[in-house]
Design an enzyme around this catalytic site. Structure first.
Site, PDB file in Angstrom:
ATOM      1  N   ARG A   1     -20.667  91.158 -29.059  1.00  0.00           N
ATOM      2  CA  ARG A   1     -21.321  89.909 -29.417  1.00  0.00           C
ATOM      3  C   ARG A   1     -20.727  89.351 -30.845  1.00  0.00           C
ATOM      4  NH1 ARG A   1     -27.478  90.578 -28.302  1.00  0.00           N
ATOM      5  NH2 ARG A   1     -26.847  92.569 -29.180  1.00  0.00           N
TER       6      ARG A   1
ATOM      7  N   ASN B   1     -26.222  89.250 -24.333  1.00  0.00           N
ATOM      8  CA  ASN B   1     -26.126  90.527 -23.314  1.00  0.00           C
ATOM      9  C   ASN B   1     -27.140  90.193 -22.164  1.00  0.00           C
ATOM     10  OD1 ASN B   1     -24.471  91.934 -24.911  1.00  0.00           O
ATOM     11  ND2 ASN B   1     -26.239  93.373 -25.912  1.00  0.00           N
TER      12      ASN B   1
END
Ligand code: ZN
Ligand code: ZN
Ligand code: FE
EC number: 6.2.-.-
Length: 762
Positions: free
Chosen positions: A19, A37
């Site tokens: 990320r 996520n």
């Protein structure tokens, strides 16, 4: 032109800095949108200039963080929402119900963290739990997914403001590193005496180093369980540990401070260094250097040391002057799984260790060290566990809707669970021969189902009715798919390589139950993932006393002598097998004569046992495969030996050919009587097995027009045999396949079972 796209990524993309990578990439290109996520992996939406989006997609696939393993990328075009000078954000994890994320294995401490740990100015100076997005515990601490701190055993440690700042800063290398912690807020180590009382000292780790250098034995809590540690260069300490673990002569694993320390005691081929320093940090078997001064008791009668480098910050802190090399053997009692809870360790290891170095970060899943060896040019597993589990192996069938739980065999048990085209393989569970191993088996099975959120429909299992894994079948309530042991071995190779045609399967091991109720283990099969035909085997011999004979190579030697020499056998065993007494020989002869408790076996493992005892190398197995391993170590002293003994291939009535081993046994006895040295005899024996295997496979190639050969079964952990066999098979034009991603031994059975069941249900 302004565009908006959505990208769905699957694979190992959580807990590996994916990320922040996306965040930095998108914001650097001036794109707006978000990343999150979810249970499938990572979802990204970006909006902005056409060119910037192309650049994003390009770099997205070519520059992901090092630990990422991308499985699939799906891109959809959306209608732009009109965000201007886009802001890019990281959105909280969400649970979408469908779970296809891959859990990362545990990762060795990275170079950046080590640098900080060794920097006196850093706030984590000498902190034994330092980690970041690129390293640290994963599989062993994860209780559930999505992977978030709250679902790990780090949940009980509340981050301090400074850690939280790092955790929340997308520019920081600890951004969303779930186990982030520091001396203020994270786990702590404690030193205890053997009664569990805390030792008051300024620095438990320094004190532990001191105790180790004084020759004490410490139980050290690591990543996946406890090790028993002592100074490997201290003879007395090693002998003391060996005596306390008295049970056997199984080699101790070693942990060395650095490559230089490894090079001082072992020969390190170029290809090996890469494996040693990699993020998985297995124990690698390396040839002992002739001038190594380490105590013989570390690896008695072995040509190798099992060596690894430190993989947690705590290990790095322990391996400092004056300690260069530590024994780091599994903290367990014979046949039991490794201890991993503090209380459990104190109870079970109290009489083995002088002190305990423990900490308060719980281990959720016990995970032993992985063990591997270079064979035929590649690193091959003996045990696949920490650093690799639960990374899946892809198979050539999609099991969606008909997922399979495969429960392995008995020894070196592992379990597998399919999801789609992947078989997720558990850590090493151990030998399913006692209650605590069975409990670990149930735990592992439940955990895999939990983290993958798979409800299997089928259960693939061994034919042996007495294995605890087979007994579990009824309890499971799933639809049973029985898979013969050696078919599963060969299928594990086919599954790994994606090979779906028929092959000649050569499966050599100690034993697996055959379809005729006999003990198989020297098998030639024509098979694919669907089915197998047994087309050859080595000559069956009785195994008097059943399982007990597997611990007594000298008894198997007598059986083989009797078969090869008949009436001469009694005088021969008195000459060659001094460990046998007349009473037990009488008893064995009686049992075999009456056919009582003397199942027939074609196990190549038993043949290796017999030969090891005949040559006088190992007469009693104090641990699994000791006699064959010591036999191989002896052969390695004569790598140039080309001779072999004759073994005829005999056609039997049922059309199944067998290898007559009498010629080999007679040849060995002749050589021994002529005074030929054990290394030469042992090398000739290994060559003989390679030669008869080539002969048999050539016959099968002629009969069935198949030139692909797959080799699997525990015997192929033997490098001397495997390399010789692969060489002569290839010289003869065969395509040879070996295991590379799972062990050739029974640790690979779960993969083979799952693949066969998947193929049959496709
Ligand atoms: Zn790190
Ligand atoms: Zn902190
Ligand atoms: Fe096996």
């Amino acid at each position: 032109m302004i565009k908006r796209i959505r990208v769905n990524v699957t694979g190992i993309v959580q807990g590996v800095g994916f990320r922040p990578f996306v965040y930095n990439l998108a914001s650097g290109l001036g794109l707006g949108g978000f990343v999150l996520n979810d249970s499938k992996g990572v979802t990204v939406e970006v909006e902005g200039d056409d060119a910037a989006i192309s650049a994003f997609l390009n770099r997205f696939e070519t520059e992901p963080p090092p630990l990422t393993k991308i499985e699939s990328v799906r891109t959809d075009t959306l209608t732009p929402t009109g965000i201007k000078n886009g802001e890019f954000v990281i959105v909280e994890s969400k649970n979408t119900g469908v779970r296809s994320v891959l859990i990362s294995p545990d990762i060795a401490t990275c170079a950046d963290c080590l640098k900080e740990m060794n920097d006196p100015e850093d706030r984590r100076y000498r902190y034994p739990f330092i980690n970041c997005t690129n390293c640290g515990p994963r599989y062993t601490i994860i209780k559930d997914i999505p992977y978030d701190r709250a679902r790990t055993t780090m949940a009980t440690f509340e981050m301090c403001p400074e850690c939280r700042r790092e955790y929340e800063d997308p520019k920081n290398r600890r951004f969303h590193a779930e186990p982030t912690c520091c001396p203020v807020c994270g786990p702590k180590v404690e030193l205890l005496n053997r009664n569990g009382n805390k030792i008051i000292c300024e620095n438990p780790i320094d004190h532990a180093v001191q105790l180790l250098s004084e020759g004490k034995i410490l139980a050290v809590k690591g990543l996946g369980g406890f090790h028993l540690a002592c100074d490997a260069e201290n003879d007395e300490a090693v002998v003391k540990l060996r005596r306390r673990k008295e049970r056997d002569k199984k080699p101790f694993a070693l942990m060395a401070r650095d490559m230089a320390a490894i090079r001082r005691i072992a020969e390190v081929p170029d290809s090996a260094e890469e494996i040693l320093v990699g993020t998985e940090r297995p124990v690698l078997l390396l040839k002992k250097r002739a001038d190594s001064k380490l105590p013989e008791e570390i690896a008695p009668n072995s040509a190798s040391f099992g060596l690894m480098l430190p993989y947690t910050p705590l290990h790095h802190l322990l391996l400092k002057s004056p300690l260069d090399i530590l024994v780091m053997t599994s903290g367990n009692q014979k046949d039991e799984p490794i201890a991993y809870g503090n209380a459990d360790a104190k109870e079970r290891l109290g009489f083995l260790a002088d002190f305990f170095l423990v900490h308060d970060r719980d281990i959720h899943i016990r995970t032993d060290d992985s063990v591997s060896r270079f064979i035929a040019g590649k690193n091959r597993f003996i045990r696949r566990s920490r650093g690799y589990a639960p990374f899946p192996v892809k198979i050539p069938v999609d099991t969606s809707g008909g997922e399979i739980l495969s429960v392995g065999a008995e020894l070196n048990n592992t379990v597998g669970l399919t999801r789609g085209e992947n078989v997720f393989l558990s850590h090493h569970i151990g030998d399913l021969q006692n209650v605590s191993a069975y409990e670990a088996f149930l735990e592992a099975t439940g955990h895999l189902k939990g983290i993958l959120e798979v409800r299997p429909k089928y259960i693939a299992h061994d034919l042996h009715p007495d294995y605890l894994s087979t007994r579990f079948v009824k309890e499971s309530g799933l639809i049973p798919v029985p898979v013969q042991h050696h078919h599963a071995h060969i299928a594990s190779v086919l599954a790994e390589t994606g090979y779906t045609d028929k092959v000649i399967g050569v499966s050599f091991d100690g034993l697996g139950l055959g379809t005729d109720g006999a003990l198989w283990g020297g098998e030639f099969l024509i098979c694919d993932l669907e089915e197998f035909e047994r087309v050859g085997h080595i000559a069956p011999v009785p195994q008097p006393g059943g399982d007990a004979a597997a611990r007594r190579p000298d008894r198997m030697a007598y059986v083989y002598l009797l078969r090869a020499f008949g009436d001469e056998a009694p005088s021969l065993y008195r000459e060659l097998l001094p460990s046998l007494d007349d009473g037990e020989v009488l008893l064995m002869t009686d049992m075999m004569g009456k056919g009582v408790n003397s199942p027939l076996t074609t196990g190549v493992g038993r043949l290796f046992d017999a030969v090891s005892a005949l040559i006088g190398i190992c007469t009693i197995n104090t641990y699994h495969s000791q006699a064959p391993m010591e036999l191989e170590a002896t052969a390695e002293r004569e790598p140039g030996e080309e001779g072999h003994y004759p073994a005829e291939i005999v056609e039997s009535e049922n059309g199944v050919a067998f290898v007559e081993t009498n010629g080999i046994i007679r040849g060995i006895v002749d050589d021994i009587r002529r005074g030929v040295g054990a290394p030469v005899v042992s090398a000739r024996f290994h060559n003989s097995v390679a030669e008869f295997t080539l002969d048999m496979t050539k016959r099968l190639r002629d009969a069935a027009s198949i030139s692909a050969v797959a080799l699997s079964g525990g015997v192929f952990i033997n490098r001397f045999l495997t390399e010789r066999l692969v060489k002569i098979l290839m010289e003869d034009g065969f395509d040879v396949m070996l295991n590379g991603r799972v062990p050739a031994g029974d640790g690979g059975i779960a993969l083979g079972q799952a693949a066969v069941a998947a193929w049959r249900n496709r």
